[in-house]
Structure formats: C-alpha cells, structure tokens
Design a protein around this motif. Structure first.
Motif, PDB file in Angstrom:
ATOM      1  N   ALA A   1       0.304  -1.061  -2.871  1.00 45.48           N
ATOM      2  CA  ALA A   1      -0.160  -0.960  -1.492  1.00 45.48           C
ATOM      3  C   ALA A   1      -1.309  -1.932  -1.285  1.00 45.48           C
ATOM      4  O   ALA A   1      -2.260  -1.960  -2.067  1.00 45.48           O
ATOM      5  CB  ALA A   1      -0.600   0.462  -1.185  1.00 45.48           C
ATOM      6  N   ALA A   2      -1.207  -2.711  -0.217  1.00 45.65           N
ATOM      7  CA  ALA A   2      -2.209  -3.739   0.062  1.00 45.65           C
ATOM      8  C   ALA A   2      -3.107  -3.311   1.215  1.00 45.65           C
ATOM      9  O   ALA A   2      -2.632  -2.795   2.231  1.00 45.65           O
ATOM     10  CB  ALA A   2      -1.519  -5.054   0.398  1.00 45.65           C
ATOM     11  N   TYR A   3      -4.389  -3.563   1.055  1.00 47.82           N
ATOM     12  CA  TYR A   3      -5.382  -3.236   2.079  1.00 47.82           C
ATOM     13  C   TYR A   3      -6.244  -4.462   2.354  1.00 47.82           C
ATOM     14  O   TYR A   3      -6.569  -5.214   1.451  1.00 47.82           O
ATOM     15  CB  TYR A   3      -6.275  -2.087   1.603  1.00 47.82           C
ATOM     16  CG  TYR A   3      -5.506  -0.831   1.295  1.00 47.82           C
ATOM     17  CD1 TYR A   3      -5.058  -0.571   0.007  1.00 47.82           C
ATOM     18  CD2 TYR A   3      -5.209   0.099   2.295  1.00 47.82           C
ATOM     19  CE1 TYR A   3      -4.330   0.574  -0.289  1.00 47.82           C
ATOM     20  CE2 TYR A   3      -4.484   1.246   2.011  1.00 47.82           C
ATOM     21  CZ  TYR A   3      -4.046   1.474   0.721  1.00 47.82           C
ATOM     22  OH  TYR A   3      -3.315   2.602   0.434  1.00 47.82           O
TER      23      TYR A   3
ATOM     24  N   GLN B   1       9.350  -6.064   0.002  1.00 51.29           N
ATOM     25  CA  GLN B   1       8.166  -5.688   0.762  1.00 51.29           C
ATOM     26  C   GLN B   1       8.566  -4.769   1.903  1.00 51.29           C
ATOM     27  O   GLN B   1       9.627  -4.948   2.505  1.00 51.29           O
ATOM     28  CB  GLN B   1       7.481  -6.923   1.357  1.00 51.29           C
ATOM     29  CG  GLN B   1       7.052  -7.951   0.357  1.00 51.29           C
ATOM     30  CD  GLN B   1       6.427  -9.167   1.011  1.00 51.29           C
ATOM     31  OE1 GLN B   1       5.263  -9.450   0.784  1.00 51.29           O
ATOM     32  NE2 GLN B   1       7.179  -9.875   1.807  1.00 51.29           N
ATOM     33  N   GLU B   2       7.737  -3.794   2.204  1.00 54.25           N
ATOM     34  CA  GLU B   2       7.917  -2.943   3.371  1.00 54.25           C
ATOM     35  C   GLU B   2       6.723  -3.188   4.276  1.00 54.25           C
ATOM     36  O   GLU B   2       5.620  -2.690   4.015  1.00 54.25           O
ATOM     37  CB  GLU B   2       8.012  -1.480   2.974  1.00 54.25           C
ATOM     38  CG  GLU B   2       8.338  -0.575   4.155  1.00 54.25           C
ATOM     39  CD  GLU B   2       8.621   0.855   3.744  1.00 54.25           C
ATOM     40  OE1 GLU B   2       8.653   1.134   2.516  1.00 54.25           O
ATOM     41  OE2 GLU B   2       8.814   1.693   4.627  1.00 54.25           O
ATOM     42  N   ASN B   3       6.951  -3.979   5.298  1.00 58.87           N
ATOM     43  CA  ASN B   3       5.837  -4.424   6.135  1.00 58.87           C
ATOM     44  C   ASN B   3       5.155  -3.259   6.860  1.00 58.87           C
ATOM     45  O   ASN B   3       3.938  -3.270   7.038  1.00 58.87           O
ATOM     46  CB  ASN B   3       6.324  -5.459   7.135  1.00 58.87           C
ATOM     47  CG  ASN B   3       6.780  -6.733   6.464  1.00 58.87           C
ATOM     48  OD1 ASN B   3       6.324  -7.064   5.361  1.00 58.87           O
ATOM     49  ND2 ASN B   3       7.694  -7.443   7.094  1.00 58.87           N
ATOM     50  N   ALA B   4       5.925  -2.263   7.277  1.00 58.99           N
ATOM     51  CA  ALA B   4       5.344  -1.135   8.012  1.00 58.99           C
ATOM     52  C   ALA B   4       4.322  -0.387   7.159  1.00 58.99           C
ATOM     53  O   ALA B   4       3.367   0.191   7.672  1.00 58.99           O
ATOM     54  CB  ALA B   4       6.442  -0.195   8.464  1.00 58.99           C
ATOM     55  N   LYS B   5       4.533  -0.401   5.843  1.00 57.51           N
ATOM     56  CA  LYS B   5       3.613   0.279   4.928  1.00 57.51           C
ATOM     57  C   LYS B   5       2.693  -0.703   4.210  1.00 57.51           C
ATOM     58  O   LYS B   5       1.864  -0.288   3.396  1.00 57.51           O
ATOM     59  CB  LYS B   5       4.398   1.092   3.901  1.00 57.51           C
ATOM     60  CG  LYS B   5       5.163   2.257   4.502  1.00 57.51           C
ATOM     61  CD  LYS B   5       5.811   3.099   3.409  1.00 57.51           C
ATOM     62  CE  LYS B   5       6.514   4.308   3.998  1.00 57.51           C
ATOM     63  NZ  LYS B   5       7.137   5.160   2.947  1.00 57.51           N
ATOM     64  N   ASN B   6       2.874  -1.992   4.498  1.00 53.31           N
ATOM     65  CA  ASN B   6       2.079  -3.020   3.825  1.00 53.31           C
ATOM     66  C   ASN B   6       2.117  -2.850   2.308  1.00 53.31           C
ATOM     67  O   ASN B   6       1.084  -2.880   1.622  1.00 53.31           O
ATOM     68  CB  ASN B   6       0.623  -3.014   4.319  1.00 53.31           C
ATOM     69  CG  ASN B   6       0.083  -4.414   4.501  1.00 53.31           C
ATOM     70  OD1 ASN B   6       0.779  -5.321   4.949  1.00 53.31           O
ATOM     71  ND2 ASN B   6      -1.186  -4.599   4.167  1.00 53.31           N
TER      72      ASN B   6
END
Length: 125
Positions: free
Chosen positions: A23-25, A71-76
C-alpha cells in the motif's frame, strides 16, 4: 511523505500460491515506477518484477509465467501474485517505488528511492 506498507507473505508448500501487497501513501501509485525485489542472506537483492507508469511490466526470467505484478489504483496498492512457488523463491520480498520512469529499466536496485519494510516468503519442498 512517501510510505510503502507491505502485507502478505508467509510459508507455503512447493507449488502453492501467495499474494503480496504494498500500500502506497503520499503519492499516486501509477505515476511512479513500482517494483518487487527479493533477497536471500549473502546474495544481492534481485529485481523480480516491475511496472512503469504506462502499465508496462517486466519480469525476471526465473519468475516469468509464474508471478504477476499488478496495481489497484482505487486502493493505491501494488500486488505480486506468486503461483507455482518453488523452494528457490524463498526470500525476503520488498516493494520499491521511484518517480523516475527509467528506474524501471535500471538494474541498480540501490538507486530506488522508496522501500517497503519487507516480508518473508518461505517455500518448503
């Protein structure tokens, strides 16, 4: 501030599957070069797979056809789906991110700017 938080991993038997998450922040995932690396004690860190900002993927020969980076963009969130696991896949796995597109094609892992905390994957025969 860019932070990468990994989850997943664990122990599995030969031929099994695992999925790693990262998970990216602090930034938008698909604007960076994203990659998965692995390392065993005494050996250099090895790039497993990468995905660039256009969605182009590359894989190490040793995992081609068995691992999938996505990658799942909605969940970053970045994923590594690992199928048909072998004992030689046993390693500490790290996700990495870099805003420079060419890092997806650079073999020098030490230049990657951001790293996850690592997660252990163990495959028993």
């Amino acid at each position: 501030q860019v932070t990468l938080v990994q989850s997943g991993g664990g122990s599995v038997q030969y031929g099994g599957s695992l999925r790693l998450s990262c998970a990216a922040y602090g930034y938008t995932l698909n604007s960076y070069c994203m990659a998965w690396f692995r390392q065993v004690p005494g050996k250099e860190r090895e790039r497993v797979a990468s995905v660039d900002s256009d969605g182009g993927t590359t894989y190490a020969d040793s995992v081609q056809g068995r691992f999938t980076i996505s990658q799942e963009n909605a969940k970053n969130t970045l994923y590594l789906q690992m199928n048909s696991l072998k004992p030689e896949d046993t390693a500490m796995y790290y996700c990495a991110a870099d805003p420079r597109p060419l890092m997806c094609y650079n073999s020098n892992y030490a230049l990657f700017r951001y790293w996850g905390q690592g997660t252990q994957v163990t495959v028993s025969s």
